[in-house]
Design a protein around this motif. Sequence first.
Motif, PDB file in Angstrom:
ATOM      1  N   SER A 259       0.805  -1.227   0.075  1.00  0.00           N
ATOM      2  CA  SER A 259       0.139  -0.006   0.069  1.00  0.00           C
ATOM      3  C   SER A 259       0.881   1.230  -0.034  1.00  0.00           C
ATOM      4  N   THR A 260       0.402   2.203  -0.775  1.00  0.00           N
ATOM      5  CA  THR A 260       1.173   3.502  -0.839  1.00  0.00           C
ATOM      6  C   THR A 260       0.357   4.421  -0.039  1.00  0.00           C
ATOM      7  N   ILE A 261      -0.922   4.107   0.647  1.00  0.00           N
ATOM      8  CA  ILE A 261      -1.689   5.083   1.216  1.00  0.00           C
ATOM      9  C   ILE A 261      -1.191   5.107   2.780  1.00  0.00           C
ATOM     10  N   THR A 262      -1.194   6.422   3.476  1.00  0.00           N
ATOM     11  CA  THR A 262      -1.000   6.562   4.830  1.00  0.00           C
ATOM     12  C   THR A 262      -2.344   7.052   5.098  1.00  0.00           C
ATOM     13  N   SER A 263      -2.721   6.472   6.346  1.00  0.00           N
ATOM     14  CA  SER A 263      -3.901   6.774   7.183  1.00  0.00           C
ATOM     15  C   SER A 263      -3.423   7.522   8.332  1.00  0.00           C
ATOM     16  N   PHE A 264      -4.141   8.729   8.481  1.00  0.00           N
ATOM     17  CA  PHE A 264      -3.881   9.696   9.799  1.00  0.00           C
ATOM     18  C   PHE A 264      -5.217   9.498  10.434  1.00  0.00           C
ATOM     19  N   VAL A 265      -5.055   8.718  11.615  1.00  0.00           N
ATOM     20  CA  VAL A 265      -6.440   8.079  12.534  1.00  0.00           C
ATOM     21  C   VAL A 265      -6.212   8.987  13.667  1.00  0.00           C
ATOM     22  N   GLY A 266      -7.486   9.841  13.843  1.00  0.00           N
ATOM     23  CA  GLY A 266      -7.819  10.492  14.938  1.00  0.00           C
ATOM     24  C   GLY A 266      -8.680   9.589  15.868  1.00  0.00           C
ATOM     25  N   GLY A 267      -8.267   9.461  17.172  1.00  0.00           N
ATOM     26  CA  GLY A 267      -9.038   8.840  18.196  1.00  0.00           C
ATOM     27  C   GLY A 267      -8.521   8.964  19.475  1.00  0.00           C
ATOM     28  N   MET A 268      -8.413   7.621  20.233  1.00  0.00           N
ATOM     29  CA  MET A 268      -7.933   7.560  21.547  1.00  0.00           C
ATOM     30  C   MET A 268      -6.324   7.676  21.687  1.00  0.00           C
ATOM     31  N   ALA A 269      -5.716   6.697  20.614  1.00  0.00           N
ATOM     32  CA  ALA A 269      -4.487   6.489  20.702  1.00  0.00           C
ATOM     33  C   ALA A 269      -3.535   6.900  19.464  1.00  0.00           C
ATOM     34  N   GLY A 270      -2.281   7.169  19.946  1.00  0.00           N
ATOM     35  CA  GLY A 270      -1.313   7.470  18.970  1.00  0.00           C
ATOM     36  C   GLY A 270      -0.187   8.401  19.814  1.00  0.00           C
ATOM     37  N   SER A 271       0.779   8.690  19.071  1.00  0.00           N
ATOM     38  CA  SER A 271       2.096   9.518  19.664  1.00  0.00           C
ATOM     39  C   SER A 271       1.890  10.873  19.571  1.00  0.00           C
ATOM     40  N   TRP A 272       0.995  11.403  18.914  1.00  0.00           N
ATOM     41  CA  TRP A 272       0.700  12.825  18.797  1.00  0.00           C
ATOM     42  C   TRP A 272      -0.816  12.941  19.599  1.00  0.00           C
TER      43      TRP A 272
ATOM     44  N   PRO B  42     -16.496  21.655   9.949  1.00  0.00           N
ATOM     45  CA  PRO B  42     -15.353  21.073  10.853  1.00  0.00           C
ATOM     46  C   PRO B  42     -15.176  19.723  10.665  1.00  0.00           C
ATOM     47  N   ILE B  43     -14.213  19.010  11.419  1.00  0.00           N
ATOM     48  CA  ILE B  43     -14.399  17.637  11.656  1.00  0.00           C
ATOM     49  C   ILE B  43     -14.503  17.282  13.283  1.00  0.00           C
ATOM     50  N   VAL B  44     -14.947  16.162  13.729  1.00  0.00           N
ATOM     51  CA  VAL B  44     -15.070  15.976  15.086  1.00  0.00           C
ATOM     52  C   VAL B  44     -13.907  15.910  15.678  1.00  0.00           C
ATOM     53  N   ASN B  45     -13.650  16.122  17.056  1.00  0.00           N
ATOM     54  CA  ASN B  45     -12.669  16.305  17.803  1.00  0.00           C
ATOM     55  C   ASN B  45     -12.220  14.956  17.969  1.00  0.00           C
ATOM     56  N   ALA B  46     -10.598  14.922  18.350  1.00  0.00           N
ATOM     57  CA  ALA B  46     -10.165  13.693  18.725  1.00  0.00           C
ATOM     58  C   ALA B  46      -9.097  14.014  19.483  1.00  0.00           C
ATOM     59  N   LYS B  47      -8.617  12.888  20.343  1.00  0.00           N
ATOM     60  CA  LYS B  47      -7.531  13.231  21.411  1.00  0.00           C
ATOM     61  C   LYS B  47      -6.168  13.229  21.107  1.00  0.00           C
ATOM     62  N   LYS B  48      -5.965  11.990  20.168  1.00  0.00           N
ATOM     63  CA  LYS B  48      -4.845  11.462  19.813  1.00  0.00           C
ATOM     64  C   LYS B  48      -4.611  11.238  18.162  1.00  0.00           C
ATOM     65  N   LEU B  49      -3.464  11.325  17.649  1.00  0.00           N
ATOM     66  CA  LEU B  49      -3.471  11.202  16.273  1.00  0.00           C
ATOM     67  C   LEU B  49      -2.415   9.810  16.041  1.00  0.00           C
TER      68      LEU B  49
ATOM     69  N   ILE C 228      -5.185  21.391  12.353  1.00  0.00           N
ATOM     70  CA  ILE C 228      -5.286  20.479  13.257  1.00  0.00           C
ATOM     71  C   ILE C 228      -3.696  20.647  13.967  1.00  0.00           C
ATOM     72  N   ARG C 229      -3.595  21.018  15.025  1.00  0.00           N
ATOM     73  CA  ARG C 229      -2.410  21.334  15.853  1.00  0.00           C
ATOM     74  C   ARG C 229      -2.051  20.232  16.844  1.00  0.00           C
ATOM     75  N   LEU C 230      -0.690  19.732  16.819  1.00  0.00           N
ATOM     76  CA  LEU C 230      -0.452  18.660  17.748  1.00  0.00           C
ATOM     77  C   LEU C 230       1.026  18.767  18.417  1.00  0.00           C
ATOM     78  N   ARG C 231       1.042  18.049  19.351  1.00  0.00           N
ATOM     79  CA  ARG C 231       2.329  17.854  20.262  1.00  0.00           C
ATOM     80  C   ARG C 231       2.791  16.472  20.559  1.00  0.00           C
ATOM     81  N   LYS C 232       4.120  16.200  20.227  1.00  0.00           N
ATOM     82  CA  LYS C 232       4.465  14.703  20.232  1.00  0.00           C
ATOM     83  C   LYS C 232       4.638  14.172  21.839  1.00  0.00           C
TER      84      LYS C 232
END
Lengths: 181, 181
Positions: free
Chosen positions: A4-17, A29-36, A177-181
Amino acid sequence: MAVSTITSFVGGMAGSWTILSCTAMAGQPIVNAKKLNIMTGEFDNNNCNWILKGFKSNLRYTTKQEEEILDLNPSILGKPENNFAALIPIKKSEEWWLLAQDERRKILEEKSHHIEIGSRYLSPISRSLYHSRDIGEEFDFLTWFEFSENHIEKFNELAELLRKTEEWKYVIREVDIRLRK
Amino acid sequence: MAVSTITSFVGGMAGSWTILSCTAMAGQPIVNAKKLNIMTGEFDNNNCNWILKGFKSNLRYTTKQEEEILDLNPSILGKPENNFAALIPIKKSEEWWLLAQDERRKILEEKSHHIEIGSRYLSPISRSLYHSRDIGEEFDFLTWFEFSENHIEKFNELAELLRKTEEWKYVIREVDIRLRK
């Protein structure tokens, strides 16, 4: 099956961002999520708030001369000091997509200086462009930016400059969408 | 989930198109199949010989002036008199993909007259271009052509003209599949 050449940006409860903010600049808008979570491949996950998908591709507007300037400051993602990020999905109008290649190039660069503006900020602000329209996604593009805490203002300046260009008149939906690691 | 923009060309035992020949013009051939089925969406089917996938996209090289010429003879697929078809998957070299947009445009049109040659044949020969490279396929592009029995020679002439161009020096794999409905 092909890799796969596709990248998925997954907004939810888990992730390093951690998602700091999620602001609709234009359109819905898009719905809020905690982590990416950024994943290689396509996923359909009911345990998340949203999934934005895209693929990297060859550069579609950049001339040889511009590429040489960009190559002086290669965009390197994952630098340890770059703890801040922005994910900016945008959708352009049908009017934009009905323009011919030379008309789009003229608006993008000769009138809006998109490539030139981006290259001025390249050393502190790394970025990667993903194409989404061709795979039937809601947005046409996803741009991912990484920068250090010291360069948040610099990034805001870049985003503001681009939003004032003629090209941005064709942007009918944009989420910042702004994020912090 | 988004509506799929992918078209799958499925070579196997079933389909409304009969494969008359399958000739490797450059690089590795593909295995023979009897029939071709054209389906919307992505499939993984173990009961077929091969599946070639691609998506339609905006035109990436055509100028406004060229679009106006193309629009005089819109490419209409599915005409009842067009009982013959060709499916031509091609792959270009890494050298091609490392070229900048202006360099690729120069080779494609100013030196090879790809758009101009195609537009000369447009009324009798309808065609549709699918992009495959961005979704990790073996080939970079699939072009589907439809024409009547009376225009088989005309199609051969078009294919021969394109194969002699400078652009074709970058084609490292090409298969010419001919079909009848």
